[in-house]
Every structure is written in structure tokens, then in C-alpha cells.
Write an enzyme that holds these catalytic residues in place. Structure first.
Site: not given
Ligand code: 4NP
Length: 153
Positions: A7, A10, A12-14, A123
Site C-alpha cells: 500500500c 505500510n 494501515c491496509r497492507s 485508504d
Molecule cells: P496505508 O495508509 O497506505 O494503507 O498504510 C496510509 C498511511 C499513511 C499515509 C497515507 C496512507 N500518510 O500519508 O502518512
């Protein structure tokens, strides 16, 4: 079979995808190794977002000790399939592919559930907490579909 979940951050989703697929593979006795990473370096070295940890825990999956890392081009050598969470992650990883073999490894995880529909896992980072339950359910179903496709399981 070695699978890499990807993702943006790294956190939240992955990491949830990693925990879900690893748990299902263990329960079914399948030889699947799972890791996860982000396209960005914002959260390198951090544990997953507490909301992802809590949501996974509700479903008896412990992802609390996973550690964020960024995708590296060597991941194309080690992993058999690279499962991206959304079309932006998909494009970002495809841009790093060195050849056709690398390119073929990159897939959208929701293509296993909704073939050809180009759907992405939303997201949940900036959204409400119920976004995490939706993400968990999508990843749970996609992981089941992945196992059905590759293992008839
Ligand atoms: P992820 O979510 O891609 O599912 O881990 C996010 C985590 C952090 C950020 C964006 C999306 N960020 O902008 O810090």
C-alpha cells in the site's frame, strides 16, 4: 509461494492484508510466505496504525509487531506475486519493474474478488474508524478468493 502486500504507507491496509492472508494460509496448511511494504517511506520502522492493530485483534489476528518498510526493486526477485491495494500503488510499483517478468508479478488484490473491475481498497488513514472494518472485510474476502484461485482451497 511468496506474496508481498503493498500500500502507500505500510501502516494501515497492507499490514492487515499480510496478517489476514498469513493466518488463513496457516489455518489451511498452505505453504505461503507473506510480507508487506509501502510505496512511500513515510512510516519506515513504525508499527502498524493502532486502528489496524485493534481491528485485526478483534478478528484474532495479531499484527502489533510488524514493522513498516518501503518497497525495494529487489522485492521483484524474492516475491512471486506482488498484491497492490489500489491503482496508484499498482502504477507506482509497475514503474519500478525492470522487465516483463517483474511486470507480470504486479496485481491488484481486488482483481481476485472483482476481476477486471479495477477496484481499489479504500485508504482508511484519514477517514472514520468504520473504514477499517470495511477494509478488513474486503481484504478477508480477497484473501479467500486468492486462496481459491491458487490452491483450490
Ligand atoms: P496505508 O495508509 O497506505 O494503507 O498504510 C496510509 C498511511 C499513511 C499515509 C497515507 C496512507 N500518510 O500519508 O502518512
Amino acid at each position: 509461494m511468496k506474496i508481498l502486500m503493498v500500500c502507500l504507507g505500510n501502516i494501515c491496509r497492507s499490514p492487515m492484508a499480510e496478517g489476514i492472508l498469513r493466518t488463513k494460509a496457516e489455518q489451511k496448511g498452505l505453504a505461503v510466505e507473506v510480507d508487506s511494504c509501502g510505496t512511500a517511506d513515510y512510516h519506515v520502522g513504525e508499527n502498524p496504525d493502532p486502528r489496524s492493530v485493534e481491528k485485526s485483534k478483534e478478528h484474532n489476528i495479531d499484527i502489533s509487531s510488524l514493522c513498516g518498510r518501503q518497497f525495494s526493486v529487489e522485492d521483484f526477485d524474492y516475491f512471486d506475486i506482488i498484491l497492490t491495494m489500489d491503482s496508484q500503488n499498482y502504477r507506482d510499483i509497475q514503474k519500478l519493474a525492470r522487465d516483463e517478468k517483474d511486470l507480470q508479478k504486479v496485481k491488484l488484490i481486488l482483481d481476485y474478488l472483482y476481476p477486471g473491475e479495477d477496484k481499489g481498497v479504500p485508504d482508511p488513514y484519514y477517514g472514520e474508524d468504520d473504514g477499517f472494518e470495511k477494509v478488513f472485510q474486503l481484504l478477508d474476502q480477497a484473501s479467500e478468493a486468492f486462496i481459491r484461485t491458487h490452491f483450490n482451497g
